[in-house]
Write an enzyme that holds these catalytic residues in place. Structure first.
Site, PDB file in Angstrom:
ATOM      1  N   ARG A  55      45.259  93.738 -14.879  1.00 20.23           N
ATOM      2  CA  ARG A  55      44.444  94.038 -13.667  1.00 20.23           C
ATOM      3  C   ARG A  55      45.855  93.887 -12.535  1.00 20.23           C
ATOM      4  NH1 ARG A  55      41.676  89.135 -10.125  1.00 20.23           N
ATOM      5  NH2 ARG A  55      41.431  90.233  -8.417  1.00 20.23           N
ATOM      6  N   ARG A  72      48.066  89.187   2.448  1.00 24.78           N
ATOM      7  CA  ARG A  72      47.368  90.198   2.074  1.00 24.78           C
ATOM      8  C   ARG A  72      46.225  90.677   3.049  1.00 24.78           C
ATOM      9  NH1 ARG A  72      45.748  89.409  -4.194  1.00 24.78           N
ATOM     10  NH2 ARG A  72      45.116  91.678  -3.822  1.00 24.78           N
ATOM     11  N   PRO A 109      36.220  84.679 -11.052  1.00 25.57           N
ATOM     12  CA  PRO A 109      35.896  86.100 -11.276  1.00 25.57           C
ATOM     13  C   PRO A 109      37.050  86.996 -11.488  1.00 25.57           C
ATOM     14  CG  PRO A 109      34.511  85.385  -9.655  1.00 25.57           C
ATOM     15  CD  PRO A 109      35.375  84.172  -9.761  1.00 25.57           C
ATOM     16  N   ASN A 110      37.401  87.910 -12.321  1.00 26.50           N
ATOM     17  CA  ASN A 110      38.424  88.886 -12.692  1.00 26.50           C
ATOM     18  C   ASN A 110      39.634  88.468 -13.137  1.00 26.50           C
ATOM     19  OD1 ASN A 110      36.680  90.906 -11.536  1.00 26.50           O
ATOM     20  ND2 ASN A 110      36.731  90.165  -9.602  1.00 26.50           N
ATOM     21  N   TYR A 158      49.542  90.293  -9.726  1.00 27.47           N
ATOM     22  CA  TYR A 158      49.514  88.979 -10.736  1.00 27.47           C
ATOM     23  C   TYR A 158      50.314  89.028 -11.767  1.00 27.47           C
ATOM     24  CZ  TYR A 158      45.134  89.666  -7.694  1.00 27.47           C
ATOM     25  OH  TYR A 158      44.306  89.787  -6.654  1.00 27.47           O
ATOM     26  N   GLU A 205      43.839  73.607  -5.617  1.00 25.05           N
ATOM     27  CA  GLU A 205      43.531  75.313  -5.639  1.00 25.05           C
ATOM     28  C   GLU A 205      44.922  76.115  -5.845  1.00 25.05           C
ATOM     29  OE1 GLU A 205      42.069  76.430  -1.797  1.00 25.05           O
ATOM     30  OE2 GLU A 205      41.459  78.364  -2.296  1.00 25.05           O
ATOM     31  N   ALA A 225      38.307  85.640  -5.722  1.00 26.01           N
ATOM     32  CA  ALA A 225      37.637  85.971  -4.612  1.00 26.01           C
ATOM     33  C   ALA A 225      36.538  85.143  -3.998  1.00 26.01           C
ATOM     34  CB  ALA A 225      37.136  87.358  -4.426  1.00 26.01           C
ATOM     35  N   ASN A 256      41.420  78.270  -9.565  1.00 27.78           N
ATOM     36  CA  ASN A 256      41.886  79.543  -9.210  1.00 27.78           C
ATOM     37  C   ASN A 256      40.672  80.143  -8.965  1.00 27.78           C
ATOM     38  OD1 ASN A 256      42.465  81.968  -8.375  1.00 27.78           O
ATOM     39  ND2 ASN A 256      44.204  82.316  -9.597  1.00 27.78           N
ATOM     40  N   HIS A 262      46.281  80.128  -6.231  1.00 34.34           N
ATOM     41  CA  HIS A 262      46.286  81.417  -5.966  1.00 34.34           C
ATOM     42  C   HIS A 262      47.741  82.106  -6.549  1.00 34.34           C
ATOM     43  CE1 HIS A 262      42.564  81.711  -3.972  1.00 34.34           C
ATOM     44  NE2 HIS A 262      42.550  80.851  -3.282  1.00 34.34           N
TER      45      HIS A 262
HETATM   46  C1  DQA Z   1      43.658  85.363  -6.426  1.00 36.85           C
HETATM   47  C2  DQA Z   1      43.566  86.008  -4.942  1.00 36.85           C
HETATM   48  C3  DQA Z   1      42.126  86.458  -4.680  1.00 36.85           C
HETATM   49  O1  DQA Z   1      42.200  86.878  -3.382  1.00 36.85           O
HETATM   50  C4  DQA Z   1      41.636  87.579  -5.582  1.00 36.85           C
HETATM   51  O2  DQA Z   1      40.476  87.961  -5.348  1.00 36.85           O
HETATM   52  C5  DQA Z   1      41.676  87.090  -7.012  1.00 36.85           C
HETATM   53  C6  DQA Z   1      42.916  86.468  -7.393  1.00 36.85           C
HETATM   54  C7  DQA Z   1      45.099  85.076  -6.791  1.00 36.85           C
HETATM   55  O3  DQA Z   1      45.087  84.364  -8.076  1.00 36.85           O
HETATM   56  O4  DQA Z   1      46.187  85.538  -6.242  1.00 36.85           O
HETATM   57  O5  DQA Z   1      40.958  87.233  -7.943  1.00 36.85           O
HETATM   58  O6  DQA Z   1      42.943  84.064  -6.568  1.00 36.85           O
END
Ligand code: DQA
Length: 143
Positions: free
Chosen positions: A17, A104, A9-10, A22, A95, A74, A71, A97
């Site tokens: 964003r 954070r 997501p996102n 990021y 994984e 959240a 990735n 991030h």
């Molecule tokens: C993320 C870190 C997550 O906490 C966040 O919700 C994201 C991006 C990262 O790539 O740093 O959407 O996965």
């Protein structure tokens, strides 16, 4: 070797964003760079970004890959279902991030996938995707 890259997501808005956290590189660009990197090592990279937990799980269940890069966004802090899907796939997974989730908010320190992945690449920005490919291919090539 067939690799599958999943972005949760996102992450479709990467580059727009929170660029302070990021970066300014778009997801399309990251995927292209990741594909080039994988290809240089003789691997293919399929990709899905989805804002929906079930779509990510359905994609994992297709089992048409030898190794998984994810990735989870959240969902990595909240989704036991995604954790279980990765465990059930019985394929090595790494994984990613982009940001340093360990420095954070406290809730981002919960990493539910950690016991079902062979490695985590955290806080290295978009190049972390390339590092994750190397970790995964090193493991797959070692047999
Ligand atoms: C993320 C870190 C997550 O906490 C966040 O919700 C994201 C991006 C990262 O790539 O740093 O959407 O996965």
């Amino acid at each position: 070797m067939r690799l599958l890259l999943l972005n949760g997501p996102n992450l479709g808005r990467l580059g727009q964003r929170r660029p302070d956290l990021y970066g300014r590189v778009s997801l399309i660009e990251v995927v292209e760079r990741a594909r080039t990197h994988a290809a240089a090592r003789g691997a293919t990279l399929a990709h899905l970004q989805s804002n929906h937990e079930g779509a990510l799980i359905d994609r994992i269940e297709a089992l048409d890959f030898e190794g998984l890069l994810i990735n989870p966004g959240a969902l990595g802090h909240t989704s036991y279902a995604l954790r279980d899907a990765i465990e059930a796939a019985e394929r090595p997974a790494v994984e990613i991030h982009i940001s340093n989730v360990l420095e954070r908010e406290v809730w981002r320190r919960v990493l539910l996938l950690e016991d079902v992945v062979i490695g985590q690449v955290i806080g290295r920005g978009w190049p972390g995707y390339l590092d994750a490919i190397d970790v995964l291919l090193d493991r797959l090539e070692a047999g």
